[in-house]
Design an enzyme around this catalytic site. Structure first.
Site, PDB file in Angstrom:
ATOM      1  N   HIS C  63      26.925  60.625  23.461  1.00  0.00           N
ATOM      2  CA  HIS C  63      27.279  62.033  23.672  1.00  0.00           C
ATOM      3  C   HIS C  63      26.146  62.921  23.193  1.00  0.00           C
ATOM      4  CE1 HIS C  63      31.189  60.092  23.726  1.00  0.00           C
ATOM      5  NE2 HIS C  63      31.804  61.212  24.016  1.00  0.00           N
ATOM      6  N   ARG C  65      26.479  66.279  23.588  1.00  0.00           N
ATOM      7  CA  ARG C  65      27.247  67.483  23.222  1.00  0.00           C
ATOM      8  C   ARG C  65      26.794  68.760  23.926  1.00  0.00           C
ATOM      9  NH1 ARG C  65      31.529  64.829  21.182  1.00  0.00           N
ATOM     10  NH2 ARG C  65      31.232  64.077  19.059  1.00  0.00           N
ATOM     11  N   ASP C 306      27.682  54.420  21.766  1.00  0.00           N
ATOM     12  CA  ASP C 306      28.832  55.339  21.762  1.00  0.00           C
ATOM     13  C   ASP C 306      28.626  56.458  20.734  1.00  0.00           C
ATOM     14  OD1 ASP C 306      32.491  55.039  21.628  1.00  0.00           O
ATOM     15  OD2 ASP C 306      31.168  56.455  22.640  1.00  0.00           O
TER      16      ASP C 306
END
Lengths: 334, 171, 425
Positions: C63, C65, C306
């Site tokens: 991620h 973001r 992850d």
């Protein structure tokens, strides 16, 4: 792969004394017995004309209740006052914290008030741990119930009540009946009973109210109450909350009462001198019949008296552990 | 005075005589004897029987009233105090085994006063170590003793009652 | 820029190379392997003696973001973390804010990535609009804007007919669908694996069935629709078994696992350690063993990080009230090397799972150091010991239980399209 931290570290000083009281788990038999013995001396006190001792005089105890509770709050307040402490009650409903002030911020604000002890009740498991890890080093934290994790003072007052009625723990057969899944009381009771030497601990509940792998805590599981209650010495009933009926866990109160409610008929299957306990408040006709709650084998009222004594005991012991370790740090001769 | 032979029973005899004389003066009618756990209670028991004191014997455990909670913490082996009757208006005969700093007696007085207002309190002790930190005095003393800072004196009992001087254990 | 990487052990699984071999880079591509090309004028030499030279790592799930809350991270900060970990290509989930369900968002991500100038990001696109599981997202347009695969993230499409239509549509355009299998009602309210640790801690559990029920459904619908499918971040041994059985029957599904699920278990949560609040949760020893078996046996082809950065406040609350996730870009390689240390894999096999395998699954040209290929390269010292500290961590988030923990294997240089985008100080 990573080392696990020692779980008892949180509650004990390096000398093995109590500095926070968060859970009955990971405490030794000696420590639990010391709590019971100390509580005993406070029970005697309750019977006297003068109920107060000056142990916590000049100390400020803050009751931080994020979950509403009149009974537990008032017994802690009474216990603190009997120890001559100054008591502050903060009933912080969860809605105000969810408005933006986090638990951590609340603690920061409280820190400025220079308290010596927090008694905490919170709806999240692990809240007491969290608070103990985030308060300044000399503040004692007493867990008045965190989520489903632990309610150690309730378990200890139950142990004291059992000891008063039965004497030794080892030969006993104890049954815990009801909503084990959601019960912090049951978890704390199970740890305490095991540590104190009870070998035959039974949990009795329908599958929907049993946590996964509860046997790993050292208990025998029964879904048939007639079987489970046979020849037990102590029957500990748990509260059933109304919302369980609304979340596909139980069909109805009456079905629960029929199968798992404690009636005189079911009690007759236990030993003739078996005793009955309940943490309160009781739901008559749901977990327990009025006739049982009021009978002479019911120790429910003794539990209440013992509750004050046990809370006085853990509060003094934790305060003692905190101030002693602080003196050690200052190099004062002990 | 340094006493080489600490004979507890001999000292107790002296206390008995002194107390007897004091009570004979008659201005403390129907006294209530209270012994402080543990040594004081043993001594009080002997005095109570030998002097034929009518009122039942009381015992006091001062653990909850000590002034050193912050330093020494809580004593886990607390025995319950047992006062058979109210102290209100009574003449108290308070018995302890060894008086040193005087703090134990202060705690005992605090606790006693929680139970009521006595008419008077007399302090009876077996040994006075004369290391007072508070302005407390005994009215009846078995004997005075001076010990070194590395020594402690202990009354053992209940049978037989004996006094021992030991060196402080090194922690 | 002409770069000569000298004296390193070149491990390039795509071309079965594992030997002391030099690499020559020119114009952002591999110019030659072994000896310098003719008329090669070196601008820079990188001394890779005692180091491993391999393709830049490809992280199948991380991620960044962005777009989204800046306090958690941005493409700029997370790209820097990635290259510090030897990662040159990153696949990001569509759970940004706004969600990647419109081409504009996908383009934004690609643009920001080019601005940051460190790595390549291939965003995943949403399977359904707003990930709500009701209407198809414009998958073809999203693919044209750079989306490499499609997923409904951890929000399973509730209606099985809708899910079937999504897969049929993706299959029409030969698009890859990635399942992050989690049944909503079974997982609801849970914060850790539902087993004895969970019982003792009194937390709400996520049973194994929350994953396996969804894996089963997805396998059956994949078979029915013929879509190209991949299972992301598995956590259960039972899922591995079901996927193995499907693969043995000829269904060409692939899978990846996060490095933390290979190393840790639910027991780590003891003491309410918030660093171990993760979704998917860490599960039992049996699950961990099953995942490792799945990796070694080929059911699982790739390892990912992850990576989920959070601001510190998100992790400072009682366990269930914290946000799940840990960072992992900078530690992916070091932690994965543990598998080599334990002799479960040899180094070339590990590197394959971090480079060639993800490239194959995603249909990428990267992960291959043949002549003419893009010069995305990771150079690392497999023996160097180091620790990640809050100060040295490039990610905006510092949420990892491995903070301050001794690690072995450190990236010294990372190249992206022939530019040196990271050099260890």
């Amino acid at each position: 792969m990573l080392e696990h931290t020692d779980p008892s570290q949180v509650q004990l000083t390096k000398d093995g004394e109590l500095k926070h009281f968060i859970t009955t788990e990971h405490l030794s038999r000696e420590m639990l017995t010391e709590i019971l013995d100390t509580a005993d001396s406070f029970v005697d006190l309750g019977a006297k004309q003068v109920k107060k001792v000056p142990l916590l005089r000049g100390k400020t105890v803050v009751n931080l209740f994020f979950e509403a509770s009149t009974r537990t709050l008032s017994t802690f307040e009474l216990a603190a006052k009997r120890l001559s402490a100054d008591v502050l009650n903060l009933n912080i409903s969860t809605s105000s914290t969810s408005k933006g002030e986090t638990l951590k911020d609340t603690l920061m604000t409280l820190h400025a008030m220079h308290s010596d002890m927090f008694v905490v009740r919170h709806s999240s498991s692990g809240a007491a741990h969290f608070i103990a890890e985030h308060v300044t080093p000399d503040v004692a934290v007493i867990n008045a119930g965190d989520g489903r994790h632990a309610h150690p003072t309730q378990a200890m007052l139950d142990m004291l009540t059992i000891r008063q009625a039965k004497g030794a723990f080892a030969p006993l057969s104890v049954a815990i009946v009801g909503d084990i899944l959601h019960s912090r009381v049951a978890r704390s009771q199970i740890h305490a009973l095991r540590t104190l030497g009870v070998e035959d601990i039974r949990v009795i509940a329908p599958n929907t109210l049993l946590p996964r792998h509860i046997e790993s805590l050292g208990v025998k599981v029964y879904t048939d109450m007639q079987q489970g209650i046979k020849d037990v010495d102590v029957v500990m009933m748990l509260r059933l909350q109304k919302e369980r009926m609304n979340s596909a866990l139980l069909p109805s109160e009456s079905e629960f009462y029929k199968l798992y409610g404690l009636t005189m008929d079911k009690l007759a299957l236990a030993k003739p001198d078996a005793v009955v306990m309940h943490p309160g408040p009781i739901n008559r006709g749901v977990e327990i019949a009025s006739s049982v709650a009021d009978c002479d084998r019911s120790l429910i009222l003794d539990q209440v008296t013992n509750g004050i004594a046990v809370r006085m005991a853990v509060m003094s012991m934790a305060m003692s552990g905190q101030t002693k370790s602080r003196s050690d740090l200052n190099g004062t001769e002990v | 005075m340094i006493s080489n032979t600490l004979n507890a029973l001999a000292l107790l005899d002296k206390m008995k005589q002194d107390l007897s004389s004091l009570l004979a003066q008659g201005n403390r009618p129907d006294p209530l004897m209270i012994g402080i756990h543990t040594g004081g209670a043993w001594l009080a028991e002997k005095l109570h029987t030998d002097l034929n004191i009518q009122s039942p014997l009381g015992t006091l455990d001062i653990s909850f009233h000590r002034d050193d909670f912050d330093q020494a913490g809580l004593n886990p082996k607390v025995q319950p105090s047992n006062l058979p009757c109210t102290t209100e208006g009574r003449h108290i005969l308070l018995v302890d085994d060894v008086i040193m700093s005087g703090r134990t007696i202060r705690a005992a007085l605090n606790e006693l006063f929680d139970y009521g207002r006595p008419a008077s309190v007399i302090l009876i002790t077996l040994l006075d170590l004369q290391q007072r930190e508070l302005p407390i005095q005994a009215d009846i003393i078995g004997g005075n003793l001076v010990i070194n800072p590395d020594q402690i004196v202990k009354l053992t009992g209940p049978e037989p009652l004996a006094l021992e001087i030991r060196n402080r254990s090194k922690d | 820029m002409n770069i000569h990487i000298k004296g390193g052990r070149l491990i390039d699984p795509a071309n079965q190379i594992d030997s002391l071999t030099d690499l020559f880079i020119s114009n952002g591509r591999i110019a030659s392997v072994g000896s310098a090309p003719d008329n090669f004028i070196v601008d820079q030499v990188i001394d890779a003696s005692n180091k491993i030279v391999c393709p830049g790592l490809i992280d199948m799930c991380a991620h960044a973001r962005e777009p989204g809350p800046a306090q958690k991270g941005s493409i700029r900060t997370e790209s820097m973390a990635a290259v510090a970990g030897g990662i040159t290509t990153m696949v990001t989930p569509p759970t940004t804010s706004p969600i990647v369900d419109s081409p504009a968002v996908a383009k934004l991500i690609k643009d920001r990535c080019i601005e940051a100038g460190k790595i390549t990001i291939h965003p995943m696109g949403a399977l359904t609009k707003a990930l709500e599981g009701e209407q198809l997202a414009p998958m073809h347009a999203l693919a044209s804007s750079g989306c490499i695969a499609f997923t409904n993230s951890r929000q399973a499409v509730a209606n099985s007919l809708v899910l079937t239509r999504c897969l049929e549509y993706a299959a029409t355009h030969d698009l890859l669908v990635i399942f992050q299998a989690q049944d909503a009602s079974l997982a609801q309210g849970g914060c850790m694996h539902d087993d004895s640790t969970c019982t003792r801690l009194g937390l709400n559990g996520i049973p194994e069935s929350a994953e396996t029920v969804e894996v089963a459904r997805c396998l059956l619908l994949t078979e029915q629709t013929g879509v190209r499918a991949h299972f992301g971040q598995l956590s259960c041994e039972r899922s591995v078994r079901m996927i193995t059985e499907a693969q043995e029957r000829g269904l060409p599904v692939t899978a990846d696992v996060s490095i933390q699920n290979l190393l840790l278990t639910d027991e780590n949560v003891n003491g309410f350690n918030n660093n171990f609040h993760l979704i998917p949760p860490l599960r039992s020893q049996l699950d961990r063993a099953g995942l490792i078996q799945g990796l070694l046996g080929g059911t699982i082809q790739a390892i990912c990080s992850d990576h989920q950065p959070h601001e510190s406040a998100a992790k400072e609350a009682p366990f269930a009230d914290t946000e799940p996730g840990m960072i992992g870009l900078e530690t992916l390689l070091s932690l994965s090397l543990w598998l080599v240390d334990q002799e479960m894999l040899d180094l070339p096999q590990l590197i394959e799972k971090l480079t060639l395998a993800p490239a194959t699954i995603l249909g990428l040209d990267e992960g291959n150091l043949a002549v003419g290929r893009t010069a995305d390269i990771c150079i690392f010292d497999p023996e160097e010991e180091w620790t990640l500290t809050p100060e040295s961590s490039h990610s905006r988030g510092k949420n990892t239980p491995f903070m301050g923990h001794p690690l072995k294997g450190r990236v010294t240089n990372t190249l992206h399209k022939g530019h040196i985008v990271y050099s260890a100080t």
